[in-house]
Scaffold this motif. Structure first.
Motif, PDB file in Angstrom:
ATOM      1  N   VAL A   1      -0.811  -2.436   8.087  1.00  0.00           N
ATOM      2  CA  VAL A   1      -1.606  -1.468   8.860  1.00  0.00           C
ATOM      3  C   VAL A   1      -1.958  -0.274   7.993  1.00  0.00           C
ATOM      4  O   VAL A   1      -3.107   0.200   7.984  1.00  0.00           O
ATOM      5  N   ARG A   2      -0.983   0.210   7.236  1.00  0.00           N
ATOM      6  CA  ARG A   2      -1.228   1.340   6.339  1.00  0.00           C
ATOM      7  C   ARG A   2      -2.317   0.986   5.322  1.00  0.00           C
ATOM      8  O   ARG A   2      -3.231   1.771   5.063  1.00  0.00           O
ATOM      9  N   ALA A   3      -2.247  -0.210   4.758  1.00  0.00           N
ATOM     10  CA  ALA A   3      -3.233  -0.637   3.762  1.00  0.00           C
ATOM     11  C   ALA A   3      -4.628  -0.743   4.374  1.00  0.00           C
ATOM     12  O   ALA A   3      -5.616  -0.324   3.757  1.00  0.00           O
ATOM     13  N   VAL A   4      -4.720  -1.274   5.572  1.00  0.00           N
ATOM     14  CA  VAL A   4      -6.034  -1.396   6.224  1.00  0.00           C
ATOM     15  C   VAL A   4      -6.637  -0.026   6.479  1.00  0.00           C
ATOM     16  O   VAL A   4      -7.841   0.193   6.251  1.00  0.00           O
ATOM     17  N   LEU A   5      -5.821   0.918   6.931  1.00  0.00           N
ATOM     18  CA  LEU A   5      -6.335   2.268   7.172  1.00  0.00           C
ATOM     19  C   LEU A   5      -6.822   2.923   5.878  1.00  0.00           C
ATOM     20  O   LEU A   5      -7.890   3.548   5.846  1.00  0.00           O
ATOM     21  N   VAL A   6      -6.049   2.787   4.808  1.00  0.00           N
ATOM     22  CA  VAL A   6      -6.430   3.391   3.530  1.00  0.00           C
ATOM     23  C   VAL A   6      -7.713   2.752   2.994  1.00  0.00           C
ATOM     24  O   VAL A   6      -8.616   3.446   2.509  1.00  0.00           O
ATOM     25  N   VAL A   7      -7.830   1.439   3.111  1.00  0.00           N
ATOM     26  CA  VAL A   7      -9.040   0.758   2.649  1.00  0.00           C
ATOM     27  C   VAL A   7     -10.247   1.200   3.473  1.00  0.00           C
ATOM     28  O   VAL A   7     -11.336   1.430   2.921  1.00  0.00           O
ATOM     29  N   ALA A   8     -10.067   1.346   4.788  1.00  0.00           N
ATOM     30  CA  ALA A   8     -11.176   1.786   5.639  1.00  0.00           C
ATOM     31  C   ALA A   8     -11.641   3.188   5.258  1.00  0.00           C
ATOM     32  O   ALA A   8     -12.854   3.449   5.145  1.00  0.00           O
ATOM     33  N   VAL A   9     -10.699   4.101   5.041  1.00  0.00           N
ATOM     34  CA  VAL A   9     -11.064   5.467   4.645  1.00  0.00           C
ATOM     35  C   VAL A   9     -11.754   5.460   3.285  1.00  0.00           C
ATOM     36  O   VAL A   9     -12.742   6.180   3.065  1.00  0.00           O
ATOM     37  N   THR A  10     -11.284   4.623   2.377  1.00  0.00           N
ATOM     38  CA  THR A  10     -11.896   4.534   1.051  1.00  0.00           C
ATOM     39  C   THR A  10     -13.335   4.033   1.153  1.00  0.00           C
ATOM     40  O   THR A  10     -14.229   4.549   0.468  1.00  0.00           O
TER      41      THR A  10
ATOM     42  N   MET B   1     -17.272  13.644  -3.641  1.00  0.00           N
ATOM     43  CA  MET B   1     -17.093  12.399  -2.884  1.00  0.00           C
ATOM     44  C   MET B   1     -16.851  11.208  -3.814  1.00  0.00           C
ATOM     45  O   MET B   1     -16.065  10.313  -3.501  1.00  0.00           O
ATOM     46  N   VAL B   2     -17.512  11.200  -4.957  1.00  0.00           N
ATOM     47  CA  VAL B   2     -17.280  10.129  -5.925  1.00  0.00           C
ATOM     48  C   VAL B   2     -15.845  10.205  -6.437  1.00  0.00           C
ATOM     49  O   VAL B   2     -15.152   9.181  -6.543  1.00  0.00           O
TER      50      VAL B   2
ATOM     51  N   ALA C   1     -10.275   8.031  -6.270  1.00  0.00           N
ATOM     52  CA  ALA C   1      -8.854   8.214  -5.929  1.00  0.00           C
ATOM     53  C   ALA C   1      -8.469   7.300  -4.762  1.00  0.00           C
ATOM     54  O   ALA C   1      -7.379   6.700  -4.759  1.00  0.00           O
ATOM     55  N   GLY C   2      -9.368   7.171  -3.791  1.00  0.00           N
ATOM     56  CA  GLY C   2      -9.105   6.278  -2.657  1.00  0.00           C
ATOM     57  C   GLY C   2      -8.973   4.837  -3.085  1.00  0.00           C
ATOM     58  O   GLY C   2      -8.164   4.079  -2.523  1.00  0.00           O
ATOM     59  N   THR C   3      -9.751   4.431  -4.077  1.00  0.00           N
ATOM     60  CA  THR C   3      -9.662   3.064  -4.582  1.00  0.00           C
ATOM     61  C   THR C   3      -8.292   2.808  -5.206  1.00  0.00           C
ATOM     62  O   THR C   3      -7.688   1.747  -4.996  1.00  0.00           O
ATOM     63  N   VAL C   4      -7.785   3.791  -5.940  1.00  0.00           N
ATOM     64  CA  VAL C   4      -6.448   3.652  -6.542  1.00  0.00           C
ATOM     65  C   VAL C   4      -5.395   3.541  -5.446  1.00  0.00           C
ATOM     66  O   VAL C   4      -4.508   2.683  -5.500  1.00  0.00           O
TER      67      VAL C   4
ATOM     68  N   ALA D   1      -5.855   2.597  -2.330  1.00  0.00           N
ATOM     69  CA  ALA D   1      -6.044   1.348  -1.583  1.00  0.00           C
ATOM     70  C   ALA D   1      -5.446   0.166  -2.348  1.00  0.00           C
ATOM     71  O   ALA D   1      -4.831  -0.729  -1.745  1.00  0.00           O
ATOM     72  N   THR D   2      -5.612   0.171  -3.662  1.00  0.00           N
ATOM     73  CA  THR D   2      -5.007  -0.889  -4.469  1.00  0.00           C
ATOM     74  C   THR D   2      -3.488  -0.840  -4.353  1.00  0.00           C
ATOM     75  O   THR D   2      -2.830  -1.881  -4.197  1.00  0.00           O
ATOM     76  N   TRP D   3      -2.933   0.347  -4.395  1.00  0.00           N
ATOM     77  CA  TRP D   3      -1.492   0.509  -4.207  1.00  0.00           C
ATOM     78  C   TRP D   3      -1.070  -0.020  -2.831  1.00  0.00           C
ATOM     79  O   TRP D   3      -0.041  -0.686  -2.698  1.00  0.00           O
ATOM     80  N   GLY D   4      -1.862   0.281  -1.800  1.00  0.00           N
ATOM     81  CA  GLY D   4      -1.524  -0.165  -0.448  1.00  0.00           C
ATOM     82  C   GLY D   4      -1.503  -1.675  -0.325  1.00  0.00           C
ATOM     83  O   GLY D   4      -0.606  -2.255   0.298  1.00  0.00           O
ATOM     84  N   VAL D   5      -2.481  -2.335  -0.929  1.00  0.00           N
ATOM     85  CA  VAL D   5      -2.523  -3.804  -0.862  1.00  0.00           C
ATOM     86  C   VAL D   5      -1.354  -4.397  -1.645  1.00  0.00           C
ATOM     87  O   VAL D   5      -0.713  -5.351  -1.190  1.00  0.00           O
ATOM     88  N   LEU D   6      -1.053  -3.827  -2.805  1.00  0.00           N
ATOM     89  CA  LEU D   6       0.106  -4.306  -3.569  1.00  0.00           C
ATOM     90  C   LEU D   6       1.409  -4.057  -2.811  1.00  0.00           C
ATOM     91  O   LEU D   6       2.341  -4.852  -2.889  1.00  0.00           O
ATOM     92  N   ASP D   7       1.460  -2.957  -2.067  1.00  0.00           N
ATOM     93  CA  ASP D   7       2.641  -2.637  -1.265  1.00  0.00           C
ATOM     94  C   ASP D   7       2.872  -3.718  -0.213  1.00  0.00           C
ATOM     95  O   ASP D   7       4.017  -4.131   0.019  1.00  0.00           O
ATOM     96  N   VAL D   8       1.808  -4.192   0.414  1.00  0.00           N
ATOM     97  CA  VAL D   8       1.949  -5.269   1.407  1.00  0.00           C
ATOM     98  C   VAL D   8       2.523  -6.511   0.732  1.00  0.00           C
ATOM     99  O   VAL D   8       3.457  -7.137   1.242  1.00  0.00           O
ATOM    100  N   TRP D   9       1.984  -6.864  -0.410  1.00  0.00           N
ATOM    101  CA  TRP D   9       2.419  -8.065  -1.116  1.00  0.00           C
ATOM    102  C   TRP D   9       3.888  -7.961  -1.524  1.00  0.00           C
ATOM    103  O   TRP D   9       4.675  -8.876  -1.296  1.00  0.00           O
ATOM    104  N   VAL D  10       4.261  -6.816  -2.101  1.00  0.00           N
ATOM    105  CA  VAL D  10       5.642  -6.628  -2.559  1.00  0.00           C
ATOM    106  C   VAL D  10       6.599  -6.596  -1.366  1.00  0.00           C
ATOM    107  O   VAL D  10       7.676  -7.212  -1.396  1.00  0.00           O
ATOM    108  N   THR D  11       6.222  -5.897  -0.294  1.00  0.00           N
ATOM    109  CA  THR D  11       7.088  -5.818   0.890  1.00  0.00           C
ATOM    110  C   THR D  11       7.316  -7.205   1.471  1.00  0.00           C
ATOM    111  O   THR D  11       8.432  -7.550   1.869  1.00  0.00           O
ATOM    112  N   ARG D  12       6.281  -8.020   1.503  1.00  0.00           N
ATOM    113  CA  ARG D  12       6.406  -9.381   2.022  1.00  0.00           C
ATOM    114  C   ARG D  12       7.346 -10.214   1.151  1.00  0.00           C
ATOM    115  O   ARG D  12       8.201 -10.945   1.659  1.00  0.00           O
ATOM    116  N   GLN D  13       7.196 -10.094  -0.168  1.00  0.00           N
ATOM    117  CA  GLN D  13       8.063 -10.851  -1.074  1.00  0.00           C
ATOM    118  C   GLN D  13       9.517 -10.424  -0.927  1.00  0.00           C
ATOM    119  O   GLN D  13      10.420 -11.265  -0.871  1.00  0.00           O
TER     120      GLN D  13
END
Length: 154
Positions: A45-54, A75-76, A81-84, A86-98
């Motif tokens: 959920v955190r990753a989806v929110l961060v990606v949406a804001v980005t 804004m650029v 910064a949001g892309t960085v 968001a990438t952290w958030g997606v990796l966080d999901v993957w690591v938390t799942r593992q």
């Protein structure tokens, strides 16, 4: 006409006594996959929110650039910064799942040895139940557990 009125509305009896058939609007189906564990779902959920804001930041940066606004450069920077993040958030999901899978021992396919042990236990339980039933049949005649009246001879 509301739903309750349609259910209670009299059927057209002149055309062969047809009654309306009540059909539910949807049918419940079991879930195809199990629910995600709480820590993994929270990270997702955190990753989806961060990606949406980005994505919103990137869109605003693009539109500000087209409008030649002074807000385009900040804004650029914010979208980079949001892309960085968001990438952290997606990796966080993957690591938390593992980590969750490792700690809680989720095994997708049981090994053949585990299957054999389970089969052996089942066989032993069945034999114990059969022996117990045999004991009840042999020792249970004429006792207090009798359900019917004894037959009269003759």
């Amino acid at each position: 006409m509301g739903t309750a009125e349609r259910r209670e509305a009299p059927a057209d009896t002149s055309a062969g006594e047809r009654r309306p058939v009540y059909r539910p609007l949807w049918t419940e189906e079991p879930a195809r996959r199990r629910r995600m564990p709480d820590p993994v779902r929270t990270a997702a959920v955190r990753a989806v929110l961060v990606v949406a804001v980005t994505l919103i930041l990137a869109m605003v940066a693009f539109l500000c650039t087209l409008a030649e606004s002074w807000l385009a450069f900040p804004m650029v920077l914010a979208s980079v910064a949001g892309t960085v993040v968001a990438t952290w958030g997606v990796l966080d999901v993957w690591v938390t799942r593992q980590v969750w899978n490792q700690r809680h021992g989720v095994v997708s396919v049981p090994s053949s040895t585990a299957r054999a042990v389970r089969r052996e236990r089942r066989r032993a339980r069945r034999q114990a139940r059969a022996a117990e039933r045999g004991q009840e049949r042999r020792g249970g005649r004429g006792g207090a557990g009798q359900l019917s009246l004894p037959r009269a001879a003759g």
